[in-house]
Design a protein around this motif. Structure first.
Motif, short mmCIF file in Angstrom:
data_model
loop_
_atom_site.label_atom_id
_atom_site.label_comp_id
_atom_site.label_asym_id
_atom_site.label_seq_id
_atom_site.Cartn_x
_atom_site.Cartn_y
_atom_site.Cartn_z
N PHE A 124 20.74 -13.83 -10.30
CA PHE A 124 20.27 -13.47 -11.64
C PHE A 124 19.40 -12.21 -11.54
CE2 PHE A 124 20.73 -18.05 -13.14
CZ PHE A 124 21.78 -17.74 -14.01
N ASN A 125 19.56 -11.31 -12.51
CA ASN A 125 18.77 -10.09 -12.47
C ASN A 125 17.32 -10.39 -12.89
OD1 ASN A 125 18.56 -9.99 -15.35
ND2 ASN A 125 20.55 -8.99 -15.48
N ARG A 126 16.48 -9.38 -12.81
CA ARG A 126 15.05 -9.59 -13.07
C ARG A 126 14.78 -10.09 -14.48
NH1 ARG A 126 11.98 -8.78 -8.19
NH2 ARG A 126 13.56 -7.93 -6.80
N ALA A 127 15.50 -9.53 -15.46
CA ALA A 127 15.29 -9.97 -16.84
C ALA A 127 15.70 -11.42 -17.02
CB ALA A 127 16.08 -9.07 -17.79
N GLN A 128 16.82 -11.81 -16.40
CA GLN A 128 17.25 -13.20 -16.50
C GLN A 128 16.26 -14.13 -15.82
OE1 GLN A 128 21.10 -12.37 -14.73
NE2 GLN A 128 22.16 -12.92 -16.62
N GLN A 129 15.72 -13.70 -14.68
CA GLN A 129 14.70 -14.51 -14.01
C GLN A 129 13.46 -14.68 -14.88
OE1 GLN A 129 13.86 -13.19 -9.98
NE2 GLN A 129 16.01 -12.68 -9.63
N VAL A 144 14.23 -25.78 -9.71
CA VAL A 144 14.50 -25.78 -8.28
C VAL A 144 15.61 -24.76 -8.04
CG1 VAL A 144 15.26 -27.09 -6.26
CG2 VAL A 144 13.81 -28.19 -7.99
N GLY A 145 15.25 -23.65 -7.44
CA GLY A 145 16.22 -22.61 -7.14
C GLY A 145 16.63 -22.68 -5.69
N ALA A 146 17.85 -22.24 -5.42
CA ALA A 146 18.34 -22.18 -4.04
C ALA A 146 18.81 -20.77 -3.75
CB ALA A 146 19.50 -23.16 -3.84
N ALA A 157 8.07 -11.51 -8.85
CA ALA A 157 6.75 -12.00 -8.44
C ALA A 157 6.24 -13.05 -9.42
CB ALA A 157 5.77 -10.84 -8.34
N ALA A 158 6.51 -12.86 -10.71
CA ALA A 158 6.03 -13.82 -11.72
C ALA A 158 6.68 -15.18 -11.51
CB ALA A 158 6.34 -13.29 -13.12
N LEU A 159 7.96 -15.19 -11.17
CA LEU A 159 8.65 -16.46 -10.92
C LEU A 159 8.15 -17.10 -9.62
CD1 LEU A 159 10.83 -18.37 -11.96
CD2 LEU A 159 12.52 -17.04 -10.67
N LEU A 160 7.97 -16.28 -8.59
CA LEU A 160 7.49 -16.81 -7.31
C LEU A 160 6.10 -17.39 -7.43
CD1 LEU A 160 8.69 -14.18 -4.68
CD2 LEU A 160 9.46 -16.54 -4.93
N SER A 161 5.28 -16.82 -8.32
CA SER A 161 3.91 -17.32 -8.47
C SER A 161 3.88 -18.72 -9.08
CB SER A 161 3.08 -16.36 -9.32
OG SER A 161 3.48 -16.41 -10.68
N ARG A 162 4.97 -19.12 -9.68
CA ARG A 162 5.05 -20.43 -10.34
C ARG A 162 5.86 -21.44 -9.54
NH1 ARG A 162 4.41 -16.37 -13.72
NH2 ARG A 162 3.29 -16.63 -15.70
N ALA A 163 6.30 -21.06 -8.34
CA ALA A 163 7.14 -21.93 -7.53
C ALA A 163 6.70 -21.89 -6.07
CB ALA A 163 8.60 -21.52 -7.65
#
Length: 233
Positions: A124-129, A144-146, A157-163
């Motif tokens: 998924f691209n950055r906007a989709q993430q 839960v991403g794989a 980074a925003a998604l990683l900060s929440r996972a």
């Protein structure tokens, strides 16, 4: 694509035909059946602690192919009593995500929590993430991403900060031998290779349980007058 093996179970799934692929028939039934990822699934591992607490945070499962990312996610949902909603970033787009989020909201209103499993999430691209963020933050889904790629480079980074990023290891020789033993127990047949060929087969899998079982299934399908040696493998 489903990741089948950091693990497996000694019996086929209920009602599943004997003609199903061997890897499917050896799907694990619980997290306790998982081999090769005890650092995560054991009582002191991150997944083991989440299950014990009955609460699951969003996570990213990072590891090579055939180490059990999809299987672990599915069993994790079962273990904490969540609805499992899988999607692949390879075959899905924004419209599919909107449908999943809408469905998750409907289930949430009925008191049912959703584990949204996103295979190959790095596709998924950055906007989709970024589109995941509000639904993760408001609790509509637990993500839960794989991924087989380094999340630090491939995910926002925003998604990683929440996972929490959890690393799945390549299956070692002992874990791969367990898969061979379980295949033999399920089929009632020894893998038709000698000891040296068995060692070579394990080495050739390079930590990929799915690859190993696909090779075993091929060997079972061949009418061999005697077990293969390493040279004939």
């Amino acid at each position: 694509m489903a990741d089948l093996f950091a693990s497996d179970d000694l019996s086929a799934a209920d009602g599943q035909a004997d003609t199903a692929p061997l890897a499917d028939r050896l799907r694990p039934r619980t997290l306790a059946d998982v081999v090769g990822q005890e650092h995560l699934t054991g009582p002191d591992g991150a997944i083991g602690r989440m299950v014990a607490a009955g609460r699951l945070s969003s996570i990213i499962l990072w590891g090579p192919p055939g180490t059990g990312k999809t299987t672990t996610a599915r069993l994790l949902a079962d273990a904490v009593g969540m609805r499992f909603a899988p999607i692949s970033a390879v075959f899905s787009g924004v419209a599919d995500l909107k449908k999943l989020f809408a469905s998750a909201k409907d289930h949430a209103r009925r008191g049912e929590k959703t584990l949204l499993f996103v295979d190959e999430i790095h596709r998924f691209n950055r906007a989709q993430q970024d589109g995941f963020l509000p639904f993760v933050e408001d609790g509509t889904v637990t993500l839960v991403g794989a991924t087989t790629e380094n999340p630090s480079f491939e995910l926002n980074a925003a998604l990683l900060s929440r996972a929490q990023v959890l690393i799945l290891r390549r299956l070692d020789a002992a874990a791969l031998e367990q898969l061979l033993d379980r295949a033999e127990a399920l089929t009632g047949r020894p893998v038709p290779i000698d000891a040296a060929a068995r060692e070579a087969l394990v080495a050739s899998a390079d930590g990929d349980g799915r690859f190993l079982l696909n090779q075993v299934e091929t060997l079972y399908s061949i009418d061999l007058p005697e077990p293969l040696d390493a040279a004939g493998l």
